[in-house]
Scaffold this active site. Structure first.
Site, PDB file in Angstrom:
ATOM      1  N   PHE A  12      33.369  26.624 -48.118  1.00 17.97           N
ATOM      2  CA  PHE A  12      33.744  26.387 -49.514  1.00 17.97           C
ATOM      3  C   PHE A  12      33.180  27.489 -50.424  1.00 17.97           C
ATOM      4  O   PHE A  12      33.942  28.287 -51.003  1.00 17.97           O
ATOM      5  CB  PHE A  12      33.261  24.970 -49.904  1.00 17.97           C
ATOM      6  CG  PHE A  12      33.051  24.754 -51.362  1.00 17.97           C
ATOM      7  CD1 PHE A  12      34.048  25.053 -52.287  1.00 17.97           C
ATOM      8  CD2 PHE A  12      31.841  24.245 -51.834  1.00 17.97           C
ATOM      9  CE1 PHE A  12      33.840  24.843 -53.648  1.00 17.97           C
ATOM     10  CE2 PHE A  12      31.634  24.038 -53.185  1.00 17.97           C
ATOM     11  CZ  PHE A  12      32.626  24.341 -54.095  1.00 17.97           C
ATOM     12  N   ASN A  98      17.883  35.829 -37.085  1.00 18.60           N
ATOM     13  CA  ASN A  98      18.816  36.877 -36.646  1.00 18.60           C
ATOM     14  C   ASN A  98      19.261  37.751 -37.818  1.00 18.60           C
ATOM     15  O   ASN A  98      19.373  38.977 -37.686  1.00 18.60           O
ATOM     16  CB  ASN A  98      20.031  36.254 -35.956  1.00 18.60           C
ATOM     17  CG  ASN A  98      19.677  35.752 -34.562  1.00 18.60           C
ATOM     18  OD1 ASN A  98      18.791  36.306 -33.906  1.00 18.60           O
ATOM     19  ND2 ASN A  98      20.354  34.702 -34.106  1.00 18.60           N
ATOM     20  N   TYR A 144      18.195  19.458 -42.319  1.00 19.87           N
ATOM     21  CA  TYR A 144      18.725  20.349 -43.354  1.00 19.87           C
ATOM     22  C   TYR A 144      17.620  20.817 -44.289  1.00 19.87           C
ATOM     23  O   TYR A 144      17.390  22.018 -44.438  1.00 19.87           O
ATOM     24  CB  TYR A 144      19.806  19.603 -44.137  1.00 19.87           C
ATOM     25  CG  TYR A 144      20.498  20.433 -45.182  1.00 19.87           C
ATOM     26  CD1 TYR A 144      21.449  21.386 -44.834  1.00 19.87           C
ATOM     27  CD2 TYR A 144      20.237  20.240 -46.541  1.00 19.87           C
ATOM     28  CE1 TYR A 144      22.108  22.136 -45.804  1.00 19.87           C
ATOM     29  CE2 TYR A 144      20.894  20.988 -47.516  1.00 19.87           C
ATOM     30  CZ  TYR A 144      21.833  21.924 -47.140  1.00 19.87           C
ATOM     31  OH  TYR A 144      22.482  22.663 -48.101  1.00 19.87           O
ATOM     32  N   LYS A 148      15.914  24.442 -44.224  1.00 18.61           N
ATOM     33  CA  LYS A 148      16.029  25.374 -45.354  1.00 18.61           C
ATOM     34  C   LYS A 148      14.650  25.806 -45.843  1.00 18.61           C
ATOM     35  O   LYS A 148      14.479  26.923 -46.335  1.00 18.61           O
ATOM     36  CB  LYS A 148      16.811  24.717 -46.490  1.00 18.61           C
ATOM     37  CG  LYS A 148      18.298  24.508 -46.198  1.00 18.61           C
ATOM     38  CD  LYS A 148      19.083  25.803 -46.373  1.00 18.61           C
ATOM     39  CE  LYS A 148      20.589  25.557 -46.230  1.00 18.61           C
ATOM     40  NZ  LYS A 148      21.375  26.789 -46.379  1.00 18.61           N
ATOM     41  N   ARG A 185      31.223  14.698 -49.396  1.00 20.26           N
ATOM     42  CA  ARG A 185      30.391  14.824 -50.589  1.00 20.26           C
ATOM     43  C   ARG A 185      31.013  14.060 -51.748  1.00 20.26           C
ATOM     44  O   ARG A 185      32.211  13.768 -51.760  1.00 20.26           O
ATOM     45  CB  ARG A 185      30.167  16.306 -50.929  1.00 20.26           C
ATOM     46  CG  ARG A 185      29.009  16.850 -50.120  1.00 20.26           C
ATOM     47  CD  ARG A 185      28.686  18.264 -50.428  1.00 20.26           C
ATOM     48  NE  ARG A 185      29.622  19.181 -49.796  1.00 20.26           N
ATOM     49  CZ  ARG A 185      29.446  20.496 -49.782  1.00 20.26           C
ATOM     50  NH1 ARG A 185      28.418  21.036 -50.372  1.00 20.26           N
ATOM     51  NH2 ARG A 185      30.321  21.277 -49.179  1.00 20.26           N
TER      52      ARG A 185
HETATM   53  P1  NAD Z   1      30.472  24.671 -46.063  1.00 21.60           P
HETATM   54  O1  NAD Z   1      30.145  23.699 -45.008  1.00 21.60           O
HETATM   55  O2  NAD Z   1      31.811  24.615 -46.716  1.00 21.60           O
HETATM   56  O3  NAD Z   1      30.249  26.166 -45.561  1.00 21.60           O
HETATM   57  C1  NAD Z   1      29.358  26.512 -44.528  1.00 21.60           C
HETATM   58  C2  NAD Z   1      30.041  27.562 -43.651  1.00 21.60           C
HETATM   59  O4  NAD Z   1      29.118  27.989 -42.648  1.00 21.60           O
HETATM   60  C3  NAD Z   1      31.270  27.022 -42.932  1.00 21.60           C
HETATM   61  O5  NAD Z   1      32.322  27.956 -43.019  1.00 21.60           O
HETATM   62  C4  NAD Z   1      30.792  26.853 -41.479  1.00 21.60           C
HETATM   63  O6  NAD Z   1      31.847  26.932 -40.544  1.00 21.60           O
HETATM   64  C5  NAD Z   1      29.793  27.976 -41.379  1.00 21.60           C
HETATM   65  N1  NAD Z   1      28.757  27.767 -40.338  1.00 21.60           N
HETATM   66  C6  NAD Z   1      27.997  26.661 -40.129  1.00 21.60           C
HETATM   67  N2  NAD Z   1      27.120  26.866 -39.116  1.00 21.60           N
HETATM   68  C7  NAD Z   1      27.336  28.137 -38.681  1.00 21.60           C
HETATM   69  C8  NAD Z   1      26.757  28.929 -37.660  1.00 21.60           C
HETATM   70  N3  NAD Z   1      25.781  28.456 -36.858  1.00 21.60           N
HETATM   71  N4  NAD Z   1      27.216  30.203 -37.478  1.00 21.60           N
HETATM   72  C9  NAD Z   1      28.209  30.697 -38.255  1.00 21.60           C
HETATM   73  N5  NAD Z   1      28.802  29.978 -39.245  1.00 21.60           N
HETATM   74  C10 NAD Z   1      28.360  28.716 -39.457  1.00 21.60           C
HETATM   75  O7  NAD Z   1      29.317  24.525 -47.170  1.00 21.60           O
HETATM   76  P2  NAD Z   1      29.159  25.180 -48.612  1.00 21.60           P
HETATM   77  O8  NAD Z   1      29.123  24.088 -49.592  1.00 21.60           O
HETATM   78  O9  NAD Z   1      30.109  26.304 -48.790  1.00 21.60           O
HETATM   79  O10 NAD Z   1      27.672  25.742 -48.495  1.00 21.60           O
HETATM   80  C11 NAD Z   1      27.405  27.106 -48.233  1.00 21.60           C
HETATM   81  C12 NAD Z   1      25.907  27.343 -48.229  1.00 21.60           C
HETATM   82  O11 NAD Z   1      25.351  26.972 -49.498  1.00 21.60           O
HETATM   83  C13 NAD Z   1      25.154  26.537 -47.175  1.00 21.60           C
HETATM   84  O12 NAD Z   1      24.138  27.333 -46.625  1.00 21.60           O
HETATM   85  C14 NAD Z   1      24.550  25.398 -47.954  1.00 21.60           C
HETATM   86  O13 NAD Z   1      23.375  24.929 -47.364  1.00 21.60           O
HETATM   87  C15 NAD Z   1      24.297  26.050 -49.311  1.00 21.60           C
HETATM   88  N6  NAD Z   1      24.257  25.051 -50.387  1.00 21.60           N
HETATM   89  C16 NAD Z   1      25.407  24.440 -50.800  1.00 21.60           C
HETATM   90  C17 NAD Z   1      25.356  23.480 -51.805  1.00 21.60           C
HETATM   91  C18 NAD Z   1      26.589  22.791 -52.327  1.00 21.60           C
HETATM   92  O14 NAD Z   1      26.480  21.930 -53.197  1.00 21.60           O
HETATM   93  N7  NAD Z   1      27.783  23.128 -51.902  1.00 21.60           N
HETATM   94  C19 NAD Z   1      24.117  23.124 -52.369  1.00 21.60           C
HETATM   95  C20 NAD Z   1      22.970  23.751 -51.890  1.00 21.60           C
HETATM   96  C21 NAD Z   1      23.059  24.730 -50.909  1.00 21.60           C
HETATM   97  N1  UDP Z   2      27.698   9.410 -52.842  1.00 21.58           N
HETATM   98  C1  UDP Z   2      28.391   8.265 -53.193  1.00 21.58           C
HETATM   99  N2  UDP Z   2      29.629   8.060 -52.648  1.00 21.58           N
HETATM  100  C2  UDP Z   2      30.217   8.954 -51.812  1.00 21.58           C
HETATM  101  C3  UDP Z   2      29.519  10.139 -51.460  1.00 21.58           C
HETATM  102  C4  UDP Z   2      28.241  10.324 -51.991  1.00 21.58           C
HETATM  103  O1  UDP Z   2      27.909   7.438 -53.977  1.00 21.58           O
HETATM  104  O2  UDP Z   2      31.360   8.702 -51.378  1.00 21.58           O
HETATM  105  C5  UDP Z   2      26.362   9.627 -53.442  1.00 21.58           C
HETATM  106  C6  UDP Z   2      25.270  10.007 -52.446  1.00 21.58           C
HETATM  107  O3  UDP Z   2      24.682   8.838 -51.896  1.00 21.58           O
HETATM  108  C7  UDP Z   2      24.317  10.779 -53.335  1.00 21.58           C
HETATM  109  C8  UDP Z   2      25.239  11.472 -54.337  1.00 21.58           C
HETATM  110  O4  UDP Z   2      26.458  10.726 -54.325  1.00 21.58           O
HETATM  111  O5  UDP Z   2      23.466   9.910 -54.032  1.00 21.58           O
HETATM  112  C9  UDP Z   2      25.528  12.934 -54.000  1.00 21.58           C
HETATM  113  O6  UDP Z   2      25.941  12.985 -52.654  1.00 21.58           O
HETATM  114  P1  UDP Z   2      26.406  14.340 -51.940  1.00 21.58           P
HETATM  115  O7  UDP Z   2      26.537  14.037 -50.483  1.00 21.58           O
HETATM  116  O8  UDP Z   2      27.569  14.904 -52.648  1.00 21.58           O
HETATM  117  O9  UDP Z   2      25.212  15.362 -52.191  1.00 21.58           O
HETATM  118  P2  UDP Z   2      23.608  15.286 -51.964  1.00 21.58           P
HETATM  119  O10 UDP Z   2      23.194  13.865 -51.726  1.00 21.58           O
HETATM  120  O11 UDP Z   2      23.348  16.158 -50.797  1.00 21.58           O
HETATM  121  O12 UDP Z   2      23.072  15.793 -53.245  1.00 21.58           O
END
Ligand code: NAD
Ligand code: UDP
Length: 309
Positions: A12, A98, A144, A148, A185
């Site tokens: 994403f 890596n 996770y 991280k 999510r």
């Molecule tokens: P996402 O799941 O859409 O994207 C993750 C991507 O990484 C996917 O394309 C997946 O195929 C790839 N991937 C997973 N494991 C892999 C591996 N071992 N080798 C190669 N590719 C791999 O998630 P996103 O929301 O786009 O998140 C991207 C990054 O941002 C992540 O590191 C996530 O932890 C971080 N992040 C996202 C959010 C959010 O709200 N979306 C919040 C905090 C941190």
């Molecule tokens: N959540 C919810 N209904 C859903 C999915 C998530 O109420 O269908 C809640 C979840 O329990 C959390 C918040 O929404 O309290 C955000 O969840 P998300 O998985 O998006 O992100 P994170 O918890 O990792 O911040």
């Protein structure tokens, strides 16, 4: 022209990042194992001669010539990162090792996509970068959030021991077009449920809070951090508007004109009660300001999901 490696580039956030970096005239190499990402997310970039895609798992080493590395590879939604929790730890720990070895070899600057989850279920509010967090080491989220946290530790240690040029961004809940439909999510779940007039599933009583950042704001903050000299973070990036999950559900029902009803389901364990970034540091160092209000961002995301659902 710089050559930039984006791991997780078919996900994403990664797909939006690749798009922006190409627009800015870079050569972009997307490395992804396609666990949660998809070719569809990057289909529109495939004709660009400066865009390369490599199917590769970052748990295995890779050697590429690169100037900058954005490390985003890691499933981000709880259902996906808990699907194979051991693999999630390996992706976070061996994967970043890596990338840091590669950075060491090529003298590339490396940015780690860290997360607000490093603060766990926070005891201070809003969360500042100096806060060390409240994380359950053995909980369901630990693959996770502890993964991280170790990744941040490795970043700092490669910087101190090997002088690797690093950047750490702590991303708060981000949403927008190209979130996976089956992601689980809250934003994607509620929008899909609302568009299908199905029950909106609130976990717990809906009083827990989150702060929702539109993906364009996040990507801008990320690129600014990567390109700035003399500041490595960690720095929070997100949107500091804070909403309860119940408020979010009502907003989405209103914006979609949905007939959906709200239903309450059990709260998953270790689900943080509240979360909001303190953006003081990002404002000062990155001149960062979130520009897209949650109602506007949700409206754009709803338009996207209408084409998918
Ligand atoms: P996402 O799941 O859409 O994207 C993750 C991507 O990484 C996917 O394309 C997946 O195929 C790839 N991937 C997973 N494991 C892999 C591996 N071992 N080798 C190669 N590719 C791999 O998630 P996103 O929301 O786009 O998140 C991207 C990054 O941002 C992540 O590191 C996530 O932890 C971080 N992040 C996202 C959010 C959010 O709200 N979306 C919040 C905090 C941190
Ligand atoms: N959540 C919810 N209904 C859903 C999915 C998530 O109420 O269908 C809640 C979840 O329990 C959390 C918040 O929404 O309290 C955000 O969840 P998300 O998985 O998006 O992100 P994170 O918890 O990792 O911040």
């Amino acid at each position: 022209m710089e050559t930039i490696l984006v791991t997780g580039g078919a996900g994403f956030i990664g797909s939006h990042l690749c798009e922006k970096l190409l627009e800015q005239g870079n050569h972009v190499i997307c490395v992804d194992n396609f666990f949660t990402g998809s070719m569809k997310n990057i289909e529109h970039l495939r004709d660009n001669k400066d865009f390369e895609v490599i199917r590769h798992d970052i748990v295995e080493p890779i050697l590429l010539e690169t100037d900058k590395i954005y490390n985003l590879a890691c499933p981000a939604s709880p259902i996906h990162y808990q699907f194979n929790a051991i693999k999630t730890v390996k992706t976070n720990v061996i994967g970043i090792t890596n990338m840091l070895d590669l950075a060491s070899e090529t003298k590339a600057r490396v940015l780690q996509a860290s997360t607000s989850e490093v603060y766990g279920d926070p005891l201070i509010h809003p969360q500042k970068e100096e806060y060390w967090g409240n994380v359950n080491t053995i909980g369901l989220r630990s693959c996770y959030d502890e993964g991280k946290r170790v990744a941040e530790t490795l970043m700092m240690n490669y910087h101190r021991q090997h002088n690797v040029d690093i950047r750490i961004i702590r991303i708060f809940n981000t949403y927008g077009p190209r979130m996976a439909e089956n992601d689980g999510r809250v934003v994607s779940n509620f929008i899909i449920q609302a568009l299908k007039n199905q029950d909106i599933t609130i976990y717990g009583d809906g009083s827990q809070t989150r702060s929702f950042c539109y993906v364009d704001d996040l990507v801008r903050g990320m690129i600014t951090l990567m390109n700035k000299d003399g500041f490595m973070g960690p720095v929070n990036v997100g949107n500091d508007g804070e909403y309860t999950i119940l408020e979010l559900a009502k907003m989405i029902i209103e914006l979609t004109n949905s007939k959906s009803k709200i239903v309450f389901k059990p709260l998953p364990s270790d689900d943080p009660c509240k979360r909001r970034p303190d953006l003081t540091l990002a404002r000062k160092e990155l001149n960062y300001e979130p520009t897209i209000h949650v109602r506007d961002g949700l409206a754009r995301t709803i338009e996207y999901f209408k084409t998918v659902v």
